[in-house]
Each structure stands twice: as structure tokens, then as C-alpha cells.
Design an enzyme around this catalytic site. Structure first.
Site, mmCIF file in Angstrom:
data_model
loop_
_atom_site.group_PDB
_atom_site.id
_atom_site.type_symbol
_atom_site.label_atom_id
_atom_site.label_comp_id
_atom_site.label_asym_id
_atom_site.label_seq_id
_atom_site.Cartn_x
_atom_site.Cartn_y
_atom_site.Cartn_z
ATOM 1 C CG LEU A 151 12.078 4.403 5.514
ATOM 2 C CD1 LEU A 151 11.036 5.330 5.638
ATOM 3 C CD2 LEU A 151 12.667 3.594 6.582
ATOM 4 C CG ASP A 152 11.465 -2.531 3.187
ATOM 5 O OD1 ASP A 152 12.521 -2.530 2.641
ATOM 6 O OD2 ASP A 152 11.427 -3.475 4.235
ATOM 7 C CE LYS A 153 4.694 0.690 -3.795
ATOM 8 N NZ LYS A 153 4.324 0.141 -5.054
ATOM 9 C CB VAL B 123 8.541 0.618 6.405
ATOM 10 C CG1 VAL B 123 9.023 1.418 7.747
ATOM 11 C CG2 VAL B 123 8.336 -0.667 6.644
#
Length: 194
Positions: A40-42, A44
Site C-alpha cells: 500500500l502507498d505510504k 494510504v
């Protein structure tokens, strides 16, 4: 403290907070030898599963490649998209800018991206449930923004509102470990309030 929803000899399922890197920070916080099988993106948050051994990691990775590992998200978008749909695009990632673009044709460095969605609530802002069929960097963010529905708080991809946090959350995971089929679901506060 990282909220852990399930743990056994093969996996850990947890809620990733916004601000932690899913490939380095979160495994370090969880401790022990664990393997990231998705990311997951940082900026998110949401559900993540980590394997506790190489055999489970390989099997979960195989399920992802075969489309058997189900990942769904909730997102709050600006505007009102059609009630449901499928987005299929070619995406190009500019690594220097860490930004992804929708492009018209396949070429070197371009990857196909597909998602399906369904609106849960509509209005000036709409709450959507999104199922990823491919896992591309910033995929949900760029595919909605390219159609005029940027995610609330996503200033990189066109939102002009005051919110500083991207309203995107990993809300459902479905996969198998051995003969067990496991499902996990969770909603963030902003989705319940929308």
C-alpha cells in the site's frame, strides 16, 4: 501499536496506518521475519496481510498473479461517477516524479491496468467500492482522476479541496492459506460518516 486482526503460524493480517511504508516500516514494527506479498502507498491505510514463511509467501504471490487474491478498497471521490463501471487503461510511471499517467497506447514501460467499481453513496462527493484486477502503482488514484473524479485529499492527482489525507483505504482481502479461505473487511471512519 499496529492493530492485528488475525495471526497464526502462516500469516499476520493487520491494519496499516497512514504514514508507514508497507514494505519496510510496517514489517519492522510487527517484528519477526515476515514477508510482504502486496503493498500500500505510504499515504494510504487499510488491511494488509504478511506471510510468516516463504512457502505461504510464494502461495499468496501465486494467488495474486492468478487473480485469486481479492483486494477491494473504498475511496471518496469528487463528483458523481456512473453507478458502476470498469476502467481499463494503459499506465506509465514517471519514476523521477513518482507520478503515474494514463497513456493511449502500449509502449516500453507502459502497463495495462483494470479495476471495477460500484458507488455506495453518491452526491457532490461519492463513496465508491473498488476491486483491483491489476495492481499498479497509484492505479485507483490516477484512473479516477483521469475521468474527472479525483480522490478527496489527493492533491498529486487533481483534488483542490482542503483535506490533507487521501481518502483511499484497503477495505477487503480474500485469499486462501492451505485449505482455509479467509476474508477480512474493515471501513475507515470517513467512509462510515460519508
Amino acid at each position: 501499536m499496529i492493530p492485528i486482526l488475525h495471526q497464526d503460524g502462516d500469516i499476520i493480517v493487520c491494519l496499516k496506518p497512514v504514514g508507514l511504508d508497507s514494505e519496510h516500516d510496517l514489517p519492522a514494527a510487527l517484528g519477526g521475519e515476515i514477508y510482504a506479498v502486496h503493498r500500500l502507498d505510504k499515504n494510504v491505510g487499510g488491511l494488509m496481510v504478511y506471510a510468516k514463511n516463504k512457502t505461504t509467501a510464494a502461495d499468496l504471490s501465486r494467488q495474486i498473479q492468478a487473480g485469486e487474491f481479492i483486494k477491494e478498497y473504498v475511496a471518496l471521490v469528487e463528483g458523481q461517477p456512473p453507478q458502476s463501471g470498469v476502467f481499463e487503461d494503459f499506465l506509465f510511471k514517471d519514476c523521477k516524479k513518482n507520478k503515474v499517467y494514463v497513456v493511449k497506447r502500449q509502449r516500453n514501460g507502459v502497463k495495462a491496468a483494470k479495476l471495477s467499481y460500484h458507488c455506495l453513496k453518491t452526491g457532490e462527493r461519492s463513496l465508491v467500492r473498488v476491486r483491483l484486477h491489476t495492481g499498479r502503482s497509484h492505479q485507483i488514484r490516477v484512473q479516477f482522476s483521469s475521468r474527472g473524479y479525483p480522490l478527496v485529499g489527493d492533491h498529486k492527482y487533481g483534488d483542490k479541496g482542503p483535506e490533507k489525507e487521501i481518502h483511499l483505504f484497503s477495505s477487503y482481502l480474500g485469499f486462501s492459506v492451505g485449505k482455509r479461505h479467509l476474508e477480512f473487511s474493515q471501513l475507515p471512519e470517513w467512509a462510515e460518516e460519508s
